[in-house]
Design a protein around this motif. Structure first.
Motif, PDB file in Angstrom:
ATOM      1  N   LEU A 144     -91.442 -59.790 -33.313  1.00  0.00           N
ATOM      2  CA  LEU A 144     -91.925 -60.659 -34.387  1.00  0.00           C
ATOM      3  C   LEU A 144     -91.109 -60.425 -35.657  1.00  0.00           C
ATOM      4  CD1 LEU A 144     -95.777 -60.089 -33.936  1.00  0.00           C
ATOM      5  CD2 LEU A 144     -94.369 -61.915 -32.958  1.00  0.00           C
ATOM      6  N   GLY A 145     -90.355 -61.447 -36.066  1.00  0.00           N
ATOM      7  CA  GLY A 145     -89.485 -61.302 -37.221  1.00  0.00           C
ATOM      8  C   GLY A 145     -88.237 -60.532 -36.828  1.00  0.00           C
ATOM      9  N   CYS A 146     -87.512 -61.046 -35.842  1.00  0.00           N
ATOM     10  CA  CYS A 146     -86.449 -60.279 -35.180  1.00  0.00           C
ATOM     11  C   CYS A 146     -85.187 -60.111 -36.008  1.00  0.00           C
ATOM     12  CB  CYS A 146     -86.094 -60.917 -33.842  1.00  0.00           C
ATOM     13  SG  CYS A 146     -85.382 -62.582 -33.989  1.00  0.00           S
ATOM     14  N   GLY A 147     -85.030 -60.923 -37.079  1.00  0.00           N
ATOM     15  CA  GLY A 147     -83.835 -60.783 -37.898  1.00  0.00           C
ATOM     16  C   GLY A 147     -82.557 -60.976 -37.107  1.00  0.00           C
ATOM     17  N   TYR A 148     -81.632 -60.035 -37.235  1.00  0.00           N
ATOM     18  CA  TYR A 148     -80.347 -60.108 -36.530  1.00  0.00           C
ATOM     19  C   TYR A 148     -80.465 -59.810 -35.033  1.00  0.00           C
ATOM     20  CZ  TYR A 148     -77.578 -60.053 -40.913  1.00  0.00           C
ATOM     21  OH  TYR A 148     -76.997 -60.341 -42.116  1.00  0.00           O
ATOM     22  N   GLY A 149     -81.640 -59.389 -34.598  1.00  0.00           N
ATOM     23  CA  GLY A 149     -81.839 -59.112 -33.173  1.00  0.00           C
ATOM     24  C   GLY A 149     -81.483 -57.712 -32.733  1.00  0.00           C
ATOM     25  N   ILE A 161     -93.154 -55.799 -30.850  1.00  0.00           N
ATOM     26  CA  ILE A 161     -92.593 -55.005 -31.931  1.00  0.00           C
ATOM     27  C   ILE A 161     -92.415 -55.888 -33.167  1.00  0.00           C
ATOM     28  CG2 ILE A 161     -91.417 -53.438 -30.357  1.00  0.00           C
ATOM     29  CD1 ILE A 161     -88.823 -54.895 -30.887  1.00  0.00           C
ATOM     30  N   SER A 162     -92.435 -55.260 -34.326  1.00  0.00           N
ATOM     31  CA  SER A 162     -92.168 -55.978 -35.570  1.00  0.00           C
ATOM     32  C   SER A 162     -91.624 -54.990 -36.582  1.00  0.00           C
ATOM     33  CB  SER A 162     -93.441 -56.648 -36.110  1.00  0.00           C
ATOM     34  OG  SER A 162     -93.150 -57.406 -37.268  1.00  0.00           O
ATOM     35  N   ASN A 163     -90.470 -55.297 -37.119  1.00  0.00           N
ATOM     36  CA  ASN A 163     -89.840 -54.379 -38.063  1.00  0.00           C
ATOM     37  C   ASN A 163     -89.629 -55.062 -39.411  1.00  0.00           C
ATOM     38  OD1 ASN A 163     -88.466 -51.727 -38.528  1.00  0.00           O
ATOM     39  ND2 ASN A 163     -86.730 -53.060 -38.971  1.00  0.00           N
TER      40      ASN A 163
END
Length: 245
Positions: A48-53, A110-112
């Motif tokens: 969730l909210g993976c950004g650049y991956g 996961i969420s960072n």
């Protein structure tokens, strides 16, 4: 959930950060966060909210069978599709609050550094519990309430520019916080520690790990890292979805 990351100036500045250029090894919390992951061989993982991956790629390296990374930012997803690709990874432009959360689908969520942009965090916990399988693992890293309740989310400085102390105010007044980050005006959501931890317990999770992030000893020579020991910036949590309890 507001999309700050498709702002051209902000996205450009974000790309200059060490964690953006070098990946997980440059993230001060990674030495703690990576220890929270369960074995992922053959598992299904939602980011969730993976950004650049970066975390999607980590899951792929660990042998995950299917990985979905969602992010509200088109620019982030475009970057992820170029930087961190694998056959089992799918990326989708989608907000955390907008994802459908199919029931009993994922082994690990996961969420960072994304949940502090979500207004109703309890609702997201409820949806994550729904989409996890029995005993599925939910791992997240969120900006610490001490950080989000900081006045302007910045230090108080001496006249000569030295860091003096970290001011906290309106801790129990939750919700929207305005701050300046990477030269841009950013809106975040402040959640208290009670909201975060009881939100999990009230929505069917069992807490396994609650840990405040601090840089490793190996990173202490990086300018500014020792100041990160003066107040917590991030909160790491690992929890397990219990069904029918």
């Amino acid at each position: 959930m507001r999309n700050e990351y498709d702002n051209e100036k902000f996205f450009e500045e974000y790309g200059k950060m060490p964690r953006s250029r070098e990946g997980l090894s440059a993230a001060g919390e990674w030495h703690q966060l990576k220890l929270l992951f369960p074995p992922l061989q053959g598992k299904r993982v939602l980011d969730l909210g993976c950004g650049y991956g970066w975390h999607c790629n980590f899951a792929a390296e660990q042998g995950a069978a299917k990985i979905l990374g969602i992010d509200l930012s088109k620019k982030m997803i475009e970057k992820a599709k170029h930087e961190n690709i694998a056959d089992q990874i799918e990326y989708r432009v989608c907000g955390i609050e907008d994802y459908e959360y199919p029931e009993n689908t994922w082994d690990c969520v996961i969420s960072n550094l994304a949940l502090h942009y979500v207004k109703d965090i309890g609702q997201i916990f409820q949806k994550v519990h729904k989409t996890l399988k029995e005993n599925g693992v939910f791992i997240f890293n969120i900006e610490h309430p001490v950080f989000t309740s900081g006045v302007g989310q910045d230090w108080i400085y001496t006249e000569d520019g030295a860091l003096q102390y970290w001011p906290i105010d309106n801790y129990f007044i939750t919700g929207e916080r305005k701050t300046n980050f990477l030269g841009c005006n950013i809106t975040k959501q402040h959640h208290t520690l009670t909201q975060i931890l009881m939100g999990l317990l009230d929505n069917g999770f069992k807490l396994k790990v609650v840990e405040e992030a601090k840089p490793s000893e190996e990173m202490m020579d990086i300018p500014g890292m020792r100041d990160e020991l003066r107040r917590p910036m991030m909160l790491l949590v690992k929890s397990i979805a219990k069904k029918g309890e």
